[in-house]
Design an enzyme around this catalytic site. Structure first.
Site, PDB file in Angstrom:
ATOM      1  N   TRP A 190      16.978   9.746  23.277  1.00  0.00           N
ATOM      2  CA  TRP A 190      17.327   9.527  24.654  1.00  0.00           C
ATOM      3  C   TRP A 190      18.211  10.454  25.062  1.00  0.00           C
ATOM      4  O   TRP A 190      19.287   9.957  25.948  1.00  0.00           O
ATOM      5  CB  TRP A 190      17.941   8.053  24.834  1.00  0.00           C
ATOM      6  CG  TRP A 190      17.064   7.136  24.459  1.00  0.00           C
ATOM      7  CD1 TRP A 190      15.910   6.704  25.010  1.00  0.00           C
ATOM      8  CD2 TRP A 190      16.952   6.129  23.133  1.00  0.00           C
ATOM      9  NE1 TRP A 190      15.222   5.744  24.462  1.00  0.00           N
ATOM     10  CE2 TRP A 190      15.941   5.309  23.199  1.00  0.00           C
ATOM     11  CE3 TRP A 190      18.061   5.928  22.174  1.00  0.00           C
ATOM     12  CZ2 TRP A 190      15.808   4.597  22.320  1.00  0.00           C
ATOM     13  CZ3 TRP A 190      17.694   5.333  21.135  1.00  0.00           C
ATOM     14  CH2 TRP A 190      16.643   4.558  21.177  1.00  0.00           C
ATOM     15  N   HIS A 191      18.422  11.720  24.535  1.00  0.00           N
ATOM     16  CA  HIS A 191      19.050  12.785  25.301  1.00  0.00           C
ATOM     17  C   HIS A 191      18.277  13.528  26.157  1.00  0.00           C
ATOM     18  O   HIS A 191      18.177  14.948  26.073  1.00  0.00           O
ATOM     19  CB  HIS A 191      19.695  13.548  24.030  1.00  0.00           C
ATOM     20  CG  HIS A 191      20.668  12.796  23.168  1.00  0.00           C
ATOM     21  ND1 HIS A 191      21.198  13.272  22.289  1.00  0.00           N
ATOM     22  CD2 HIS A 191      21.222  11.645  23.293  1.00  0.00           C
ATOM     23  CE1 HIS A 191      21.974  12.358  21.354  1.00  0.00           C
ATOM     24  NE2 HIS A 191      21.842  11.517  22.184  1.00  0.00           N
TER      25      HIS A 191
END
Length: 427
Positions: A379-380
């Protein structure tokens, strides 16, 4: 702060202001973790395989092994960015917690489109408008994230001409770079079983290698008969892991099929934890496209994981490093498991169905194939509104007035092992 200073110089930020802003965030919501036994064994194993020196507990991003900050305090309570509002002047701030912005409003009578305000929807579905004041410093600041911000710009009429035309969106400003250069740090994991339950822990220790790979770990997400069948913690498809398959395959039916298959997994296989490797600064990039004009529907995003061979090679290097950690005496002494072969653990990791990619369970001797089969997101997400293409160095949207973006969509890379501190510092 090591690599952070390089990042700060690359994006052109004021180093003095950055050094003042980080402690402001850290003081209010970041804490030193109470190191779990699993994380302690993991730390010793990282040092044993050469990820050195040991830098202790630090917020600095430097090569070696360290213990980082956590959002969980000593009572186990999680702190969030919302708590930073406690430092705001309540007389100057109004927060609408159930408001969902639908689009940005513009005045197009001048030479450049000027943001006037936004249309938003309340919890009952009723639409409202909020307008800027006449103060010249008043502006709309978008902070919808790397996926939401490019989507919001396009739905408001700023973006590639073909993208707007296909959905009959009136063009406010043509910018072919909106939604381009989307990137995500790919993550792969190896399951490490134990013959006893371990306490839950989430990435307290990290190994920052010089090859552009971070080695991290989590534990304790299989303690009960129910927990692992509900979620895998950060490895759950229900909370975003379907990004690894083509957009048209990310259907509600696919998610339900995934959940159903997962219930058949023996929960004993998940006693223990995961060793994760994350690739820093991926070269592979993709794009974002609108599916429809409904802001509540996710756009279509393609990250092109491992499209560039260098990213794939770094994943292979990371898995090799993870394998060394797993076989370290510090780790095997803690897990109290027989010293399983790496191939056996890789096969178990592939079979665990943490994504919907077709599996090659008999091909784990090919670490390249293992990387492709087991890739998930951490989730970056970043990109889609890059500096110099969508915003200027002050993060103002090019070609407009009174519109700024403050989030990861402006990043060319996701800084550090976790970009959250940097995003909060920007604010």
């Amino acid at each position: 702060m090591g690599e952070y200073y390089s990042f700060i110089r690359r994006v052109g930020w004021d180093e003095r202001l950055v050094n003042e802003s980080y402690p402001w965030v850290e003081k209010q919501i970041i804490h030193q973790p109470k190191l779990a036994q699993w994380q302690g064994a993991f730390k010793d194993s990282l040092l044993d395989v050469g990820v050195s020196p040991y830098n202790g507990f630090t917020y600095d991003h430097i090569h070696g092994t360290k213990v980082g900050g956590t959002l969980f305090d000593r009572f186990g309570r999680r702190h969030t960015a919302a708590e930073l509002l406690a430092s705001a002047n309540p007389k100057m701030l109004t927060v609408l917690v159930y408001a969902t912005v639908q689009k940005i409003l513009f005045d197009q009578t001048g030479r450049r489109p000027m943001a006037l305000g936004v249309i938003f929807k309340d919890e009952n579905g009723n639409q409202h408008q909020a307008f800027l004041t006449n103060n010249r410093r008043s502006e709309v600041i978008l902070s919808c994230g790397a996926i939401g911000t490019p989507q919001m710009l396009m739905l408001s009429g700023i973006g590639p001409k073909a993208e707007l035309d296909k959905l009959n969106i009136s063009m406010v400003l043509r910018n072919e770079f909106v939604g381009k250069g989307m990137a995500d740090n790919p993550m792969n994991s190896v399951f490490v079983p134990t013959n006893r339950p371990v306490e839950q822990s989430l990435i307290q220790t990290v190994g920052i290698t010089k090859m552009g790979v971070y080695i991290e770990s989590s534990s304790g997400f299989g303690q009960s008969q129910d927990s692992i069948r509900c979620h895998h913690g950060i490895l759950s498809a229900e909370i975003g892991q379907l990004s690894t398959i083509p957009p048209k395959q990310r259907t509600p039916e696919a998610i339900q099929a995934f959940i159903k298959r997962k219930r058949d997994l023996p929960h004993e296989a998940f006693k223990g934890g995961f060793i994760l490797e994350k690739i820093a600064r991926p070269i592979s990039t993709g794009h974002l496209n609108l599916v429809n004009t409904n802001i509540d529907d996710n756009p279509s995003v393609t990250f092109n994981y491992f499209h560039h061979p260098h990213d794939l090679q770094r994943c292979v290097d990371g898995i090799r490093m993870a394998a060394k950690v797993i076989q370290s005496k510090h780790f095997t002494n803690f897990t109290r498991c027989d010293k399983s072969t790496v191939e056996k653990l890789l096969n178990m990791s592939v079979k665990a169905n943490i994504n919907l990619i077709p599996k090659h369970t008999n091909d784990t001797k090919s670490l390249e194939q293992f990387c492709k089969d087991t890739v998930i997101t951490i989730w970056h997400y970043h990109g889609g509104c890059h500096v110099g293409k969508v915003v200027d160095p002050d993060l103002k949207v090019l070609g407009t007035n009174r519109l700024r973006i403050v989030d990861g969509s402006t990043f060319n890379e996701s800084p550090g092992t976790n970009p959250q501190g940097t995003v909060l510092m920007m604010g």
